[in-house]
Every structure is written in C-alpha cells, then in structure tokens.
Design an enzyme around this catalytic site. Structure first.
Site, PDB file in Angstrom:
ATOM      1  N   ARG A  15       0.837  -1.194   0.000  1.00 16.84           N
ATOM      2  CA  ARG A  15       0.000   0.000   0.000  1.00 16.84           C
ATOM      3  C   ARG A  15       0.870   1.241   0.000  1.00 16.84           C
ATOM      4  O   ARG A  15       0.917   1.985  -0.959  1.00 16.84           O
ATOM      5  CB  ARG A  15      -0.963  -0.023   1.200  1.00 16.84           C
ATOM      6  CG  ARG A  15      -2.101   1.011   1.107  1.00 16.84           C
ATOM      7  CD  ARG A  15      -1.688   2.408   1.496  1.00 16.84           C
ATOM      8  NE  ARG A  15      -1.159   2.473   2.853  1.00 16.84           N
ATOM      9  CZ  ARG A  15      -0.574   3.558   3.363  1.00 16.84           C
ATOM     10  NH1 ARG A  15      -0.429   4.661   2.641  1.00 16.84           N
ATOM     11  NH2 ARG A  15      -0.095   3.542   4.596  1.00 16.84           N
ATOM     12  N   ASP A  16       1.617   1.470   1.081  1.00 17.26           N
ATOM     13  CA  ASP A  16       2.475   2.657   1.161  1.00 17.26           C
ATOM     14  C   ASP A  16       3.534   2.625   0.059  1.00 17.26           C
ATOM     15  O   ASP A  16       3.893   3.649  -0.514  1.00 17.26           O
ATOM     16  CB  ASP A  16       3.152   2.722   2.538  1.00 17.26           C
ATOM     17  CG  ASP A  16       3.382   4.144   3.018  1.00 17.26           C
ATOM     18  OD1 ASP A  16       3.760   4.984   2.198  1.00 17.26           O
ATOM     19  OD2 ASP A  16       3.186   4.402   4.206  1.00 17.26           O
ATOM     20  N   HIS A  19       3.126   4.328  -3.506  1.00 18.32           N
ATOM     21  CA  HIS A  19       3.572   5.695  -3.796  1.00 18.32           C
ATOM     22  C   HIS A  19       4.938   5.702  -4.474  1.00 18.32           C
ATOM     23  O   HIS A  19       5.190   6.484  -5.394  1.00 18.32           O
ATOM     24  CB  HIS A  19       3.671   6.512  -2.503  1.00 18.32           C
ATOM     25  CG  HIS A  19       2.370   6.829  -1.859  1.00 18.32           C
ATOM     26  ND1 HIS A  19       1.407   7.609  -2.457  1.00 18.32           N
ATOM     27  CD2 HIS A  19       1.866   6.473  -0.643  1.00 18.32           C
ATOM     28  CE1 HIS A  19       0.368   7.743  -1.644  1.00 18.32           C
ATOM     29  NE2 HIS A  19       0.619   7.059  -0.540  1.00 18.32           N
ATOM     30  N   SER A 169       3.317  10.691   9.291  1.00 19.31           N
ATOM     31  CA  SER A 169       3.187  10.666   7.835  1.00 19.31           C
ATOM     32  C   SER A 169       4.273  11.451   7.110  1.00 19.31           C
ATOM     33  O   SER A 169       4.560  11.199   5.936  1.00 19.31           O
ATOM     34  CB  SER A 169       1.819  11.221   7.429  1.00 19.31           C
ATOM     35  OG  SER A 169       0.795  10.681   8.215  1.00 19.31           O
ATOM     36  N   HIS A 196       3.188   4.162  13.098  1.00 18.54           N
ATOM     37  CA  HIS A 196       3.577   4.059  11.690  1.00 18.54           C
ATOM     38  C   HIS A 196       4.582   5.168  11.411  1.00 18.54           C
ATOM     39  O   HIS A 196       4.246   6.353  11.522  1.00 18.54           O
ATOM     40  CB  HIS A 196       2.324   4.225  10.814  1.00 18.54           C
ATOM     41  CG  HIS A 196       2.577   4.338   9.345  1.00 18.54           C
ATOM     42  ND1 HIS A 196       2.311   3.304   8.462  1.00 18.54           N
ATOM     43  CD2 HIS A 196       3.031   5.359   8.582  1.00 18.54           C
ATOM     44  CE1 HIS A 196       2.586   3.682   7.231  1.00 18.54           C
ATOM     45  NE2 HIS A 196       3.026   4.939   7.278  1.00 18.54           N
ATOM     46  N   HIS A 198       7.915   7.037   9.117  1.00 21.05           N
ATOM     47  CA  HIS A 198       8.603   7.235   7.836  1.00 21.05           C
ATOM     48  C   HIS A 198      10.038   7.638   8.127  1.00 21.05           C
ATOM     49  O   HIS A 198      10.336   8.239   9.159  1.00 21.05           O
ATOM     50  CB  HIS A 198       7.898   8.284   6.981  1.00 21.05           C
ATOM     51  CG  HIS A 198       6.714   7.738   6.239  1.00 21.05           C
ATOM     52  ND1 HIS A 198       6.812   7.250   4.962  1.00 21.05           N
ATOM     53  CD2 HIS A 198       5.424   7.564   6.620  1.00 21.05           C
ATOM     54  CE1 HIS A 198       5.627   6.812   4.567  1.00 21.05           C
ATOM     55  NE2 HIS A 198       4.760   6.991   5.560  1.00 21.05           N
ATOM     56  N   TYR A 287       3.764  15.813   4.036  1.00 18.93           N
ATOM     57  CA  TYR A 287       3.205  14.487   3.758  1.00 18.93           C
ATOM     58  C   TYR A 287       4.115  13.727   2.793  1.00 18.93           C
ATOM     59  O   TYR A 287       4.456  14.226   1.717  1.00 18.93           O
ATOM     60  CB  TYR A 287       1.824  14.680   3.148  1.00 18.93           C
ATOM     61  CG  TYR A 287       0.905  13.494   3.165  1.00 18.93           C
ATOM     62  CD1 TYR A 287       0.610  12.822   4.341  1.00 18.93           C
ATOM     63  CD2 TYR A 287       0.280  13.074   1.991  1.00 18.93           C
ATOM     64  CE1 TYR A 287      -0.275  11.748   4.352  1.00 18.93           C
ATOM     65  CE2 TYR A 287      -0.606  12.002   1.990  1.00 18.93           C
ATOM     66  CZ  TYR A 287      -0.867  11.346   3.171  1.00 18.93           C
ATOM     67  OH  TYR A 287      -1.744  10.290   3.177  1.00 18.93           O
TER      68      TYR A 287
END
Length: 345
Positions: A15-16, A19, A169, A196, A198, A287
């Site tokens: 999913r991620d 991108h 995010s 979650h 990044h 983001y």
C-alpha cells in the site's frame, strides 16, 4: 497456526510502497509479495492504492491495476495473514469498504488528519458491522499536541475502533515526540496503540523503538523500506532488532530477508534512500507521498523541488491537498521569472 506475538506487525509495502512506484503494482507482483509475507508468518498485509480505497485518480495518481483485483489476488494466496485495506474518508466510501469485505479482507484501517477524527465515525462503524478488525489512524501526528491526539483517539475509540495509531506521515517526528504521544495514549485509551513511521530524517527505527518502549503493540513496517518518501521502518531490519531485544513478532527473519532481496528489490527502480527531497519532507513536515508530485511539478516549471516542499510545509498543507502543489510551483516560477528572491524559510 496460532503464534504468541509481543508485537503485531502490519506490512505496508503493498500500500504505502505504491507511492514509491507510481501506483504501478501488477497482480503478479502482489501475489509474489503477499505469498512470501504469508509464508514468513506476517500477521497483516495492507493492500490498496497508496491513498487507500478509491485512491486511483488524476489527483492522487492512477493505478496500473484495479485495486480490487490486487486485493482479491492477495487474499487468494494467504493462508494465515489477514489482508488489510486503508480507507481515507473523503476518498474512499463505505461502498468501497463493502466491496473489499466481500473479497475477504480481514482488517480495515481508517485514517484521518490528526485533528479530524470525527469524519471517521460512519466508516469505523461500518467496518465493525462487516466483522472486520478495525484500526483508526491519526495522520500527520507531528502537527498536534499529545493532548489533542488523546482527544481525537478517544473519538475513534468511541466509534468502535479496536486500536488507534499515531502516523508520522511526514517522517518529521523525533523519538522524544513519539514517546510523549504514545505515552499519553496508553494512559488515556483502553484499546491497542500503534505506530507508523517514515524514514525521511533517518529516525523511523528509533521512533518505532521509542513507541514500543512506551507500550505500542502494533507496528507498521515496509520490507526493503518500500514506502512513500524515504520509506517506512524497514520490516526485516525491525524483526532482527526486536529479536535482539527479546521481543517476539512470530515472523521468520530469514524468509523476510529473502523476500527483500529476491522479490521486492527488483520492483524498485532505484533503492530507497534518503534523497534531498525526502530529507526536506521530514525537515519541513510535509506528507511523504508529496515527494513525487513535487518533483514532477518542479520539472514542469523548471524550478527546485525543494522550494515547493518547503513552501508546502510553511503552509501546513496536508494529505488531500495535492492540487496545491501545482499552484505553489506556478507561484515560485512566476516569482523567479521576475527576478525576485525565492521563498524565505
């Protein structure tokens, strides 16, 4: 097979990671990755467009393959893992959630901006009606105080969420900031708490460990760091670190290593690393999925993509406002053509 796990891992590369590859996943790629994750005993595998159910659009990026085909393919090859889907209210609807449930998904992850949990009520309720494990996300969590996050998390809990996540995010948070927010949640809600991260500031692992030390029991990772921006907490590395710490995930480390090297690495056009633009994402608090949009806009207007990202951060633009990227790029190009100074930060 029942496995005792201290930490529940959700793999988000399907999913991620969408991108990072411009939402170009094929059925074959999803099948190969999902099957291998299932064989490695990963409990949850998230599969959707990068922006969740119904995300395929000109604004967010068109998918190569219909996401329902990808979800169905993943469900078909998993014997123990639950397939999860992401839904962002305003993009996906309960109709899309119903369709995903019919395909056999086991978890719905409902995400809102960190101050807008109230828009998730009907989606969380519908997910529970469908019998799905239901997770609430508070995205861009660096933009709210611990007390505000607690307030919003309690709303998601009241709607029926089984767990609530802090989402970094933008990859902008420091370990201390993560710890403060997780600690506040653990003291205030009666449901599981997750994190979650990044890696835009190279802190995804440190932030994840800070979250676990404060009591987070659900953690997201992306194999080979395949996620937006500089990627997420790298799953196979996380498994190794947690094993060193005596924390059981129930996931097979060797199989995750093999998956990363043999199946996921060839999907990436270039290795995931902290480039100048992903670094700016974390520095400016932008983001993570905006990186590729900003790079394309910069090329179109012949300007520096970092100027776009810095201005997005200055204006506190959030997910769902991708249309502003072109507008900002045009403003910068116009200013540059007049010989004026670029934006000051």
């Amino acid at each position: 097979m029942s496995v005792n796990r201290d930490i529940l891992i959700t793999e988000v590369a399907l999913r991620d990671g969408s991108h990072a590859i411009n939402h170009q996943y094929t059925v074959e790629q999803v099948v190969n990755v999902a099957r291998s994750l299932d064989e490695a005993n990963v409990p949850y595998i998230e599969v959707t467009h990068g922006d969740g159910l119904a995300g395929s659009s000109l604004q967010y990026g068109l998918s190569r393959t219909d996401e329902m085909e990808l979800i169905e393919a993943a469900v078909s090859v998993c014997k123990q893992a639950k397939i999860a889907v992401l839904l962002l209210p305003g993009i996906g609807t309960t109709k899309h959630l119903n369709a995903a449930a019919k395909l056999g998904v086991g978890m719905a992850r409902i995400g809102t901006h960190v101050t807008e949990a109230d828009v998730s009520a009907q989606h969380i309720a519908r997910s529970k009606e469908l019998g799905l494990e239901t997770i609430g996300f508070l995205m861009m969590s660096h933009m709210a105080s611990p007390s505000k996050i607690v307030e919003q998390a309690k709303l998601m809990e009241s709607y029926g969420a089984d767990a609530v996540y802090i989402f970094d995010s933008a990859g902008a948070m420091l370990p201390k900031e993560v710890a403060e927010r997780i600690r506040a949640l653990k003291q205030s809600v009666g449901i599981d708490v997750g994190f979650h991260g990044h890696n835009n500031l190279s802190l995804a692992m440190a932030n994840t460990l800070a979250a676990i030390e404060e009591g987070a029991t659900r953690i997201d990772g992306s194999v080979r760091c395949l996620g937006a921006g500089a990627g997420n907490t790298q799953t196979e590395v996380l498994i190794a670190v947690l094993e060193r710490m005596g924390i059981n995930t129930g996931v097979d480390l060797y199989k995750m290593m093999d998956l990363a090297e043999d199946i996921v690495a060839p999907i990436l056009e270039v290795p995931q690393e902290i480039t100048k633009n992903s670094l700016v994402l974390g520095y400016a608090g932008v983001y993570s999925s905006f990186r590729l949009h900003a790079e394309r806009a910069a090329k179109k207007f012949e300007i520096d993509s970092r100027d776009i990202l810095m201005e997005l951060g200055k204006r506190k633009v959030v997910g769902g406002q991708e249309d502003m990227i072109i507008d900002i790029a045009a403003e910068i190009a116009k200013r540059n053509s007049r010989g004026g100074n670029q934006f000051a930060f």
